[in-house]
Design a protein around this motif. Structure first.
Motif, mmCIF file in Angstrom:
data_model
loop_
_atom_site.group_PDB
_atom_site.id
_atom_site.type_symbol
_atom_site.label_atom_id
_atom_site.label_comp_id
_atom_site.label_asym_id
_atom_site.label_seq_id
_atom_site.Cartn_x
_atom_site.Cartn_y
_atom_site.Cartn_z
ATOM 1 N N MET A 1 0.845 -1.172 0.000
ATOM 2 C CA MET A 1 0.000 0.000 0.000
ATOM 3 C C MET A 1 0.896 1.243 0.000
ATOM 4 O O MET A 1 1.911 1.273 0.681
ATOM 5 C CB MET A 1 -0.905 -0.020 1.233
ATOM 6 C CG MET A 1 -1.888 1.114 1.253
ATOM 7 S SD MET A 1 -3.160 0.941 2.524
ATOM 8 C CE MET A 1 -4.135 -0.355 1.835
ATOM 9 N N GLN A 2 0.481 2.247 -0.743
ATOM 10 C CA GLN A 2 1.278 3.462 -0.861
ATOM 11 C C GLN A 2 0.819 4.546 0.113
ATOM 12 O O GLN A 2 -0.340 4.580 0.541
ATOM 13 C CB GLN A 2 1.212 4.009 -2.282
ATOM 14 C CG GLN A 2 1.908 3.127 -3.294
ATOM 15 C CD GLN A 2 1.890 3.745 -4.667
ATOM 16 O OE1 GLN A 2 0.875 4.250 -5.114
ATOM 17 N NE2 GLN A 2 3.040 3.705 -5.332
ATOM 18 N N VAL A 3 1.764 5.436 0.428
ATOM 19 C CA VAL A 3 1.503 6.545 1.347
ATOM 20 C C VAL A 3 0.300 7.359 0.889
ATOM 21 O O VAL A 3 -0.540 7.753 1.700
ATOM 22 C CB VAL A 3 2.767 7.437 1.492
ATOM 23 C CG1 VAL A 3 2.442 8.767 2.115
ATOM 24 C CG2 VAL A 3 3.831 6.694 2.298
ATOM 25 N N VAL A 6 -3.092 6.397 2.341
ATOM 26 C CA VAL A 6 -3.396 6.442 3.774
ATOM 27 C C VAL A 6 -3.102 7.793 4.433
ATOM 28 O O VAL A 6 -3.529 8.036 5.551
ATOM 29 C CB VAL A 6 -2.649 5.331 4.542
ATOM 30 C CG1 VAL A 6 -3.048 3.970 4.022
ATOM 31 C CG2 VAL A 6 -1.157 5.514 4.475
ATOM 32 N N MET A 7 -2.382 8.667 3.730
ATOM 33 C CA MET A 7 -2.018 9.963 4.314
ATOM 34 C C MET A 7 -3.255 10.843 4.450
ATOM 35 O O MET A 7 -4.272 10.629 3.805
ATOM 36 C CB MET A 7 -0.988 10.672 3.433
ATOM 37 C CG MET A 7 -1.575 11.161 2.127
ATOM 38 S SD MET A 7 -0.328 11.922 1.092
ATOM 39 C CE MET A 7 -1.376 12.618 -0.185
ATOM 40 N N SER A 8 -3.126 11.824 5.306
ATOM 41 C CA SER A 8 -4.165 12.842 5.416
ATOM 42 C C SER A 8 -3.824 13.943 4.432
ATOM 43 O O SER A 8 -2.734 14.524 4.484
ATOM 44 C CB SER A 8 -4.203 13.409 6.836
ATOM 45 O OG SER A 8 -5.096 14.501 6.869
ATOM 46 N N SER A 9 -4.740 14.219 3.510
ATOM 47 C CA SER A 9 -4.494 15.295 2.555
ATOM 48 C C SER A 9 -5.053 16.622 3.069
ATOM 49 O O SER A 9 -4.808 17.664 2.479
ATOM 50 C CB SER A 9 -5.084 14.956 1.185
ATOM 51 O OG SER A 9 -6.456 14.687 1.300
ATOM 52 N N ARG A 115 -0.129 6.956 13.521
ATOM 53 C CA ARG A 115 -1.510 6.474 13.663
ATOM 54 C C ARG A 115 -2.027 5.907 12.344
ATOM 55 O O ARG A 115 -2.701 4.877 12.324
ATOM 56 C CB ARG A 115 -2.414 7.624 14.129
ATOM 57 C CG ARG A 115 -3.851 7.194 14.357
ATOM 58 C CD ARG A 115 -4.695 8.345 14.845
ATOM 59 N NE ARG A 115 -4.138 8.850 16.086
ATOM 60 C CZ ARG A 115 -4.418 10.040 16.589
ATOM 61 N NH1 ARG A 115 -5.229 10.859 15.973
ATOM 62 N NH2 ARG A 115 -3.883 10.431 17.722
ATOM 63 N N ASP A 116 -1.712 6.571 11.218
ATOM 64 C CA ASP A 116 -2.118 6.067 9.901
ATOM 65 C C ASP A 116 -1.486 4.707 9.623
ATOM 66 O O ASP A 116 -2.143 3.797 9.129
ATOM 67 C CB ASP A 116 -1.708 7.048 8.796
ATOM 68 C CG ASP A 116 -2.376 8.410 8.923
ATOM 69 O OD1 ASP A 116 -3.551 8.481 9.329
ATOM 70 O OD2 ASP A 116 -1.698 9.419 8.613
ATOM 71 N N VAL A 117 -0.206 4.576 9.943
ATOM 72 C CA VAL A 117 0.520 3.320 9.724
ATOM 73 C C VAL A 117 -0.103 2.197 10.554
ATOM 74 O O VAL A 117 -0.382 1.109 10.047
ATOM 75 C CB VAL A 117 2.018 3.477 10.061
ATOM 76 C CG1 VAL A 117 2.730 2.126 10.023
ATOM 77 C CG2 VAL A 117 2.684 4.474 9.114
ATOM 78 N N TRP A 121 -1.876 -1.294 9.215
ATOM 79 C CA TRP A 121 -1.370 -2.602 9.598
ATOM 80 C C TRP A 121 -2.393 -3.381 10.424
ATOM 81 O O TRP A 121 -2.511 -4.588 10.277
ATOM 82 C CB TRP A 121 -0.036 -2.472 10.322
ATOM 83 C CG TRP A 121 1.079 -2.127 9.368
ATOM 84 C CD1 TRP A 121 1.017 -2.103 8.004
ATOM 85 C CD2 TRP A 121 2.409 -1.759 9.709
ATOM 86 N NE1 TRP A 121 2.225 -1.739 7.478
ATOM 87 C CE2 TRP A 121 3.101 -1.518 8.484
ATOM 88 C CE3 TRP A 121 3.077 -1.600 10.902
ATOM 89 C CZ2 TRP A 121 4.426 -1.141 8.454
ATOM 90 C CZ3 TRP A 121 4.414 -1.216 10.858
ATOM 91 C CH2 TRP A 121 5.081 -0.991 9.653
ATOM 92 N N ALA A 122 -3.108 -2.703 11.283
ATOM 93 C CA ALA A 122 -4.126 -3.397 12.085
ATOM 94 C C ALA A 122 -5.243 -3.923 11.187
ATOM 95 O O ALA A 122 -5.720 -5.045 11.374
ATOM 96 C CB ALA A 122 -4.695 -2.455 13.146
ATOM 97 N N THR A 123 -5.644 -3.142 10.198
ATOM 98 C CA THR A 123 -6.699 -3.563 9.274
ATOM 99 C C THR A 123 -6.254 -4.727 8.422
ATOM 100 O O THR A 123 -7.005 -5.673 8.193
ATOM 101 C CB THR A 123 -7.116 -2.376 8.378
ATOM 102 O OG1 THR A 123 -7.557 -1.305 9.199
ATOM 103 C CG2 THR A 123 -8.234 -2.777 7.435
ATOM 104 N N GLU A 124 -5.002 -4.688 7.947
ATOM 105 C CA GLU A 124 -4.466 -5.763 7.110
ATOM 106 C C GLU A 124 -4.313 -7.065 7.870
ATOM 107 O O GLU A 124 -4.361 -8.135 7.283
ATOM 108 C CB GLU A 124 -3.107 -5.366 6.516
ATOM 109 C CG GLU A 124 -3.192 -4.309 5.453
ATOM 110 C CD GLU A 124 -1.831 -3.901 4.923
ATOM 111 O OE1 GLU A 124 -0.804 -4.273 5.537
ATOM 112 O OE2 GLU A 124 -1.792 -3.187 3.917
#
Length: 129
Positions: A1-3, A6-9, A115-117, A121-124
């Protein structure tokens, strides 16, 4: 998965002349742990984090007079939107920080946080019941 996935824009941008209280208030209102600091007088992009605020308060500094420009990190490690989440996590671990400013060329595209990371990872790794 790429940044970029999952990043906040939605990035909070403040100037170096904002007070620490102003920055803290804006961060609190948005429920975020960092603000990107852009100084129109320089070419650098800095970041103000909750840790920077905590350190200033812990030293007894006046949050109504101290400016963000004096309490942030200018030596920022930037992520690219095409980085993998693992690359971002590795950069955070090596540097000992919890936020990366994401640049697309010379433009701020977003911020990825620890937190995003963890959320990715928790979802995966969730195994159905």
């Amino acid at each position: 998965m790429q940044v970029r996935e999952v990043m906040s824009s939605q990035v909070l941008v403040v100037g170096p002349e904002h007070t620490l209280r102003q920055a803290a208030h804006m961060m609190s209102e948005r429920g975020i742990g960092s603000a990107v600091v852009i100084d129109p007088e320089s070419e650098g992009i800095g970041i103000m984090t909750e840790r920077d605020l905590l350190n200033a308060i812990g030293r007894g500094l006046d949050c109504d007079t101290e400016r963000t420009g004096a309490h942030l990190t200018w030596d920022v490690v930037y992520a690219g939107p095409e980085w993998t989440v693992e690359e971002a996590a590795t950069a955070m671990a090596r540097g000992g920080f919890r936020h990366l400013v994401v640049l697309d060329g010379r433009e701020v595209a977003g911020v990825i946080s620890l937190r995003d990371v963890v959320r990715v990872w928790a979802t995966e790794r969730v195994v159905p019941g």
